[in-house]
Each structure stands twice: as C-alpha cells, then as structure tokens.
Design a protein around this motif. Sequence first.
Motif, PDB file in Angstrom:
ATOM      1  N   ALA A   1       0.744  -1.280   0.027  1.00 57.25           N
ATOM      2  CA  ALA A   1       0.125  -0.046   0.032  1.00 57.25           C
ATOM      3  C   ALA A   1       0.770   1.109  -0.240  1.00 57.25           C
ATOM      4  N   LEU A   2       2.002   1.158   0.811  1.00 57.05           N
ATOM      5  CA  LEU A   2       2.798   2.513   0.761  1.00 57.05           C
ATOM      6  C   LEU A   2       3.334   2.532  -0.582  1.00 57.05           C
ATOM      7  N   GLY A   3       4.052   1.467  -1.158  1.00 59.64           N
ATOM      8  CA  GLY A   3       4.481   1.775  -2.520  1.00 59.64           C
ATOM      9  C   GLY A   3       3.698   2.012  -3.436  1.00 59.64           C
ATOM     10  N   GLU A   4       2.349   1.738  -3.348  1.00 59.67           N
ATOM     11  CA  GLU A   4       1.420   2.135  -4.290  1.00 59.67           C
ATOM     12  C   GLU A   4       1.206   3.847  -4.256  1.00 59.67           C
ATOM     13  N   LEU A   5       1.055   4.056  -2.965  1.00 60.50           N
ATOM     14  CA  LEU A   5       0.891   5.521  -2.545  1.00 60.50           C
ATOM     15  C   LEU A   5       2.199   6.472  -2.976  1.00 60.50           C
ATOM     16  N   ARG A   6       3.379   5.918  -3.093  1.00 57.38           N
ATOM     17  CA  ARG A   6       4.250   6.461  -3.258  1.00 57.38           C
ATOM     18  C   ARG A   6       4.571   6.688  -4.951  1.00 57.38           C
ATOM     19  N   THR A   7       4.119   5.741  -5.540  1.00 61.00           N
ATOM     20  CA  THR A   7       3.959   5.771  -7.098  1.00 61.00           C
ATOM     21  C   THR A   7       2.842   6.707  -7.458  1.00 61.00           C
ATOM     22  N   LEU A   8       1.695   6.564  -6.868  1.00 70.16           N
ATOM     23  CA  LEU A   8       0.595   7.529  -7.203  1.00 70.16           C
ATOM     24  C   LEU A   8       0.855   9.011  -6.958  1.00 70.16           C
ATOM     25  N   SER A   9       1.791   9.241  -5.924  1.00 71.05           N
ATOM     26  CA  SER A   9       2.129  10.878  -5.661  1.00 71.05           C
ATOM     27  C   SER A   9       3.063  11.236  -6.816  1.00 71.05           C
ATOM     28  N   THR A  10       3.103  10.608  -7.660  1.00 67.68           N
ATOM     29  CA  THR A  10       4.237  11.021  -8.960  1.00 67.68           C
ATOM     30  C   THR A  10       3.392  10.790 -10.259  1.00 67.68           C
ATOM     31  N   ALA A  11       2.038  10.516 -10.275  1.00 66.86           N
ATOM     32  CA  ALA A  11       1.313   9.969 -11.284  1.00 66.86           C
ATOM     33  C   ALA A  11       1.155  11.253 -12.270  1.00 66.86           C
ATOM     34  N   SER A  12       0.738  10.903 -13.451  1.00 68.18           N
ATOM     35  CA  SER A  12       0.647  12.187 -14.501  1.00 68.18           C
ATOM     36  C   SER A  12      -0.554  13.049 -14.174  1.00 68.18           C
ATOM     37  N   ASP A  13      -1.513  12.531 -13.481  1.00 64.16           N
ATOM     38  CA  ASP A  13      -2.902  13.275 -13.297  1.00 64.16           C
ATOM     39  C   ASP A  13      -2.599  14.321 -11.752  1.00 64.16           C
ATOM     40  N   ALA A  14      -2.660  15.628 -11.988  1.00 65.48           N
ATOM     41  CA  ALA A  14      -2.588  16.204 -10.735  1.00 65.48           C
ATOM     42  C   ALA A  14      -3.423  15.830  -9.668  1.00 65.48           C
ATOM     43  N   PHE A  15      -4.773  15.467  -9.994  1.00 68.50           N
ATOM     44  CA  PHE A  15      -5.633  15.469  -8.839  1.00 68.50           C
ATOM     45  C   PHE A  15      -5.277  13.980  -8.225  1.00 68.50           C
ATOM     46  N   VAL A  16      -4.890  13.110  -8.932  1.00 70.03           N
ATOM     47  CA  VAL A  16      -4.414  11.782  -8.366  1.00 70.03           C
ATOM     48  C   VAL A  16      -3.248  11.794  -7.418  1.00 70.03           C
ATOM     49  N   ARG A  17      -2.283  12.678  -7.955  1.00 69.45           N
ATOM     50  CA  ARG A  17      -1.085  13.066  -6.909  1.00 69.45           C
ATOM     51  C   ARG A  17      -1.344  13.822  -5.626  1.00 69.45           C
ATOM     52  N   ARG A  18      -2.616  14.799  -5.714  1.00 67.80           N
ATOM     53  CA  ARG A  18      -3.132  15.253  -4.849  1.00 67.80           C
ATOM     54  C   ARG A  18      -3.805  14.315  -3.758  1.00 67.80           C
ATOM     55  N   THR A  19      -4.703  13.358  -4.225  1.00 63.44           N
ATOM     56  CA  THR A  19      -5.097  12.651  -3.451  1.00 63.44           C
ATOM     57  C   THR A  19      -4.056  11.731  -2.821  1.00 63.44           C
ATOM     58  N   ALA A  20      -3.255  11.165  -3.348  1.00 60.30           N
ATOM     59  CA  ALA A  20      -2.308  10.272  -2.848  1.00 60.30           C
ATOM     60  C   ALA A  20      -1.614  10.944  -1.848  1.00 60.30           C
ATOM     61  N   ILE A  21      -0.881  12.142  -2.001  1.00 57.49           N
ATOM     62  CA  ILE A  21      -0.249  13.202  -0.862  1.00 57.49           C
ATOM     63  C   ILE A  21      -1.109  13.159   0.202  1.00 57.49           C
ATOM     64  N   GLU A  22      -2.582  13.601   0.085  1.00 55.97           N
ATOM     65  CA  GLU A  22      -3.424  13.659   1.098  1.00 55.97           C
ATOM     66  C   GLU A  22      -3.783  12.432   2.012  1.00 55.97           C
ATOM     67  N   VAL A  23      -3.726  11.272   1.340  1.00 56.89           N
ATOM     68  CA  VAL A  23      -3.807   9.765   1.879  1.00 56.89           C
ATOM     69  C   VAL A  23      -2.509   9.398   2.739  1.00 56.89           C
ATOM     70  N   ILE A  24      -1.203   9.868   2.309  1.00 53.14           N
ATOM     71  CA  ILE A  24      -0.197   9.667   2.837  1.00 53.14           C
ATOM     72  C   ILE A  24      -0.092  10.671   4.294  1.00 53.14           C
ATOM     73  N   GLY A  25      -0.631  11.754   4.016  1.00 52.04           N
ATOM     74  CA  GLY A  25      -0.553  12.340   5.284  1.00 52.04           C
ATOM     75  C   GLY A  25      -1.635  12.097   6.285  1.00 52.04           C
ATOM     76  N   GLN A  26      -2.532  11.086   5.947  1.00 46.38           N
ATOM     77  CA  GLN A  26      -3.687  10.523   6.930  1.00 46.38           C
ATOM     78  C   GLN A  26      -3.087   9.125   7.436  1.00 46.38           C
ATOM     79  N   HIS A  27      -2.248   8.425   6.679  1.00 41.92           N
ATOM     80  CA  HIS A  27      -1.901   7.177   6.782  1.00 41.92           C
ATOM     81  C   HIS A  27      -1.145   7.033   8.055  1.00 41.92           C
ATOM     82  N   LYS A  28      -1.405   5.898   8.932  1.00 39.38           N
ATOM     83  CA  LYS A  28      -0.644   5.597  10.083  1.00 39.38           C
ATOM     84  C   LYS A  28       0.742   5.491   9.779  1.00 39.38           C
ATOM     85  N   ARG A  29       1.263   4.939   8.580  1.00 40.78           N
ATOM     86  CA  ARG A  29       2.609   4.912   8.327  1.00 40.78           C
ATOM     87  C   ARG A  29       3.118   5.813   7.641  1.00 40.78           C
ATOM     88  N   GLY A  30       2.093   6.819   7.324  1.00 45.21           N
ATOM     89  CA  GLY A  30       2.763   7.736   6.267  1.00 45.21           C
ATOM     90  C   GLY A  30       3.888   8.756   6.384  1.00 45.21           C
TER      91      GLY A  30
END
Length: 178
Positions: free
Chosen positions: A17-46
């Motif tokens: 899951a952390l690997g997916e979030l790391r990958t998604l934080s660099t996706a081509s879509d800015a809104f996907v990147r934003r959501t991934a960064i937001e989830v990282i901020g809320q994740h207990k292992r963020g």
Amino acid sequence: MTHEAIRDLLARDDDEALGELRTLSTASDAFVRRTAIEVIGQHKRGHELRTSIAAAFSDTSDYVRRTACGIVEQWKLAEAHDLVLPLLRAPEASTRGCALRALAEIWHEADFHSIFNLYRRDPEIGVRKEAAWTLRRGAAAGNWRLLFDAFSGMSFPGIDCGPARSPTLSAIRTSCLR
C-alpha cells in the motif's frame, strides 16, 4: 486508479500500500497526485513516505503543494521548512495562506521579516490576516514591539479593532484609588 481506491489504501497497513501511494504521488494526473499526498498525510505509516511529501513541494500543481503544506502543518514537519518558505511568493493567495499556516507550526525566528513583509504588503487581505496570526504566534522578545506598533493601528474590513490607546497617568491613578 480511482480516488476512492486511493483512499481505500488508508485502511491497509502493508508495504505494498505504501509503495502504491509512493507511485501514485508521482502520477501524471495532478488530482491523483493530490489525493495520494492527502492519503499519505492521513496514513498511520505515512511518515515513512516523507520523501514523497518533500517532492510534492516541487510539483507543478498548486493543489498538490497546498496539500503538502497541510501535512507539514499537521505533522509539524520541521525538516520541510526550507521547502515551504518559497511558497510565500506563490502567485495564488491560497497557496501563500497554506504556507503561512505550515510555517506557524514550524516557525524559525529568521522567518519573521519575510512574514512581516507579507503582512504589510500582500495584495490579498486574507493572506495579510493569516500573516498576522502567524506573526502573533511567533512573537518574541526581539520583535514584539514592532508587532505591537504594527497591530495597534491595524484594521481589516469587517473587524473594528480601533486604535490602541494607552491609559493616561490620571486614568491609572483613578483606577488604583477605586
């Protein structure tokens, strides 16, 4: 990947899951990147993905950079200080405001003059108000007098502070004699 699927990664506590979030934080879509960064901020292992948060400050999207500022504010991530500071010069007022809120949590004395100049000169009243709150939180022995002088005559639309008035000597004597 949908935004719901990205948010579902919050419930997972595994390296994949952390690997997916790391990958998604660099996706081509800015809104996907934003959501991934937001989830990282809320994740207990963020916190394990701090480098993804740091990288978000050089993102082309203000949405992503503002989300990263929110995480710095929430986590009090002092190591991101130098990444947040340049956002005080961002073209969008909302980005400058987010940077101010983050800096209020990771304040350095050296920030005072940059933020004071923003308080005095920013064209957006909301940014000036946020700068005033940030300065108030960072008041110290070396700058309180400058802040007092600046704030005593402060007025913002909708807020009637009025000028600060010092009591006269006779008013002090009168109040002591009561």
